[in-house]
Design a protein around this motif. Sequence first.
Motif, PDB file in Angstrom:
ATOM      1  N   LEU A 243       0.824  -1.207   0.000  1.00 43.68           N
ATOM      2  CA  LEU A 243       0.000   0.000   0.000  1.00 43.68           C
ATOM      3  C   LEU A 243       0.862   1.262   0.000  1.00 43.68           C
ATOM      4  CD1 LEU A 243      -2.700  -1.069   2.632  1.00 43.68           C
ATOM      5  CD2 LEU A 243      -2.967  -1.001   0.142  1.00 43.68           C
ATOM      6  N   MET A 244       1.928   1.258   0.784  1.00 38.63           N
ATOM      7  CA  MET A 244       2.770   2.442   0.879  1.00 38.63           C
ATOM      8  C   MET A 244       3.568   2.658  -0.407  1.00 38.63           C
ATOM      9  SD  MET A 244       3.995   1.957   4.842  1.00 38.63           S
ATOM     10  CE  MET A 244       4.189   3.608   5.481  1.00 38.63           C
ATOM     11  N   ASP A 247       1.349   4.330  -2.781  1.00 38.39           N
ATOM     12  CA  ASP A 247       1.208   5.751  -2.456  1.00 38.39           C
ATOM     13  C   ASP A 247       2.473   6.544  -2.749  1.00 38.39           C
ATOM     14  OD1 ASP A 247      -1.445   5.806  -1.591  1.00 38.39           O
ATOM     15  OD2 ASP A 247      -0.912   5.078   0.399  1.00 38.39           O
ATOM     16  N   GLN A 308      -5.750   4.141   4.285  1.00 43.27           N
ATOM     17  CA  GLN A 308      -4.868   5.284   4.552  1.00 43.27           C
ATOM     18  C   GLN A 308      -4.024   5.637   3.332  1.00 43.27           C
ATOM     19  OE1 GLN A 308      -5.413   6.849   7.496  1.00 43.27           O
ATOM     20  NE2 GLN A 308      -6.954   5.217   7.652  1.00 43.27           N
ATOM     21  N   HIS A 309      -3.467   6.872   3.374  1.00 47.47           N
ATOM     22  CA  HIS A 309      -2.575   7.333   2.298  1.00 47.47           C
ATOM     23  C   HIS A 309      -1.391   8.126   2.835  1.00 47.47           C
ATOM     24  CE1 HIS A 309      -5.342   6.128  -0.936  1.00 47.47           C
ATOM     25  NE2 HIS A 309      -6.310   6.591  -0.170  1.00 47.47           N
ATOM     26  N   THR A 310      -1.309   8.303   4.141  1.00 41.93           N
ATOM     27  CA  THR A 310      -0.242   9.111   4.721  1.00 41.93           C
ATOM     28  C   THR A 310       0.549   8.306   5.736  1.00 41.93           C
ATOM     29  OG1 THR A 310      -1.602   9.954   6.554  1.00 41.93           O
ATOM     30  CG2 THR A 310      -1.683  11.170   4.453  1.00 41.93           C
ATOM     31  N   TYR A 314      -0.963   5.440   8.412  1.00 40.23           N
ATOM     32  CA  TYR A 314      -0.437   4.084   8.519  1.00 40.23           C
ATOM     33  C   TYR A 314       0.119   3.816   9.924  1.00 40.23           C
ATOM     34  CZ  TYR A 314      -0.816   3.480   3.457  1.00 40.23           C
ATOM     35  OH  TYR A 314      -1.296   3.356   2.167  1.00 40.23           O
ATOM     36  N   ARG A 375      -8.797   0.613  -2.690  1.00 39.44           N
ATOM     37  CA  ARG A 375      -8.712   0.425  -1.244  1.00 39.44           C
ATOM     38  C   ARG A 375      -9.969  -0.185  -0.633  1.00 39.44           C
ATOM     39  NH1 ARG A 375      -4.011   2.860   0.781  1.00 39.44           N
ATOM     40  NH2 ARG A 375      -2.680   3.268  -1.012  1.00 39.44           N
TER      41      ARG A 375
END
Length: 420
Positions: A243-244, A247, A308-310, A314, A375
Amino acid sequence: MATDAPQGTLLNAPARTARSVVFILLASSLAVKAGGFAWDFLPYYVASGTGHGTAAAGAALTVFGVGWCLGQAGSGWLTDRLGQRTALTVLMLLSAAACFALATARSLPALLTVSLFLGMTMEAHRPAVSSAINDAIHSDAGRTRAQAMLYWSANVGIAACGGIGGYIAHHHGYRGLFIVNGLVCLGFVLVARRVLAAGPPSAEHATHTYRQVLADPALRWIGLAAVFAMVCAWGLVSVLPLLMTADGLPPTAFGTAMVANTISVLILTPPMMRVLVGRGEQLKYPLAPILAAGSALLGLGITVAALQHTTMGYSIAAVILVPGEICYSVAIGAFISTAAPKGATGHYQAVISSAGAIASLPPLGIALALNAGGRPLVAAILATCALIAVLACRPLARALHTARRPDQAQTLSLAQQETP
């Protein structure tokens, strides 16, 4: 915790106490996890370190999970058949070799091959250490505390690995991390040779097979619950990097989330252990409700992470996971401590660890789901896994209620007589 050495002691030196052996093995397990850079940074290395991309990283993690399943079966067999010292020596040498090989691998076929062998040695030490704990400690609560601390050491080690390794990898690259990982594995070999007795176990330890231990319905139900709960828990080091990476966040962001997880584990573990296990010789609560609560909390944490995206988001999700990790550790530790017949601890621990290995297989599916449905789809899949784990705890409770350790030992004996 009670740590009187039983007859047929596991100690290598008469002056060394059972308590010291348990703590040395727990500390060594933590060190192996804290230095487990090859395992934690495999997806980052495949995706960005070698430039093969996110899909290749998911494939490497999937192959890694297949190797993990195979490796656990072998490590449990080696522990109960050849002894704890021999099992740790052989398996940690193989683990060191796999780490050194990763430092030189660049092509995708080579990376996938190394990923398989890394997976085979991922939890190589756990059946042997669990068996040593059960041999060294008499009381159910004492064994549960020690077994739970084995899982705690793994959680702290993994989180510390991510925190330390993330910053080192960002500034100095990955290959040095993998070499350090191999050296730590070699260090565990020296520890095993120093503190564990040489020679094979007693004849009793060589009698059990996987067919026999899987006749225990409680083991089957807790294995099912562990598979789906660990999909959520394993997400901390498999789903989060995917996920990270999607992003565009650097390894330092992953390190920050893992540091938040580590600090929370250190703060919350002592009070939660006192509440869930207590200080006496008997367990305070049945393990099935604890496992159900832990599975639900793990599902909540990883579902929050999927949305999440930040870095901050996270990190908060990584903190939410911690109470679930602790409940899961206590419940699994209680099961290994109270349900495994003597001489079959390695097999029982291997089955539980294999459940975690199976749970490491979905990253490729998560990567595909991320591309196909975004997501929300990933969150729905992870929440469903947690729900299945919670539901499996009800038949687990029934199986534990109707079967006690003497009954299980008798069942294994009868199964052994019936096995041609």
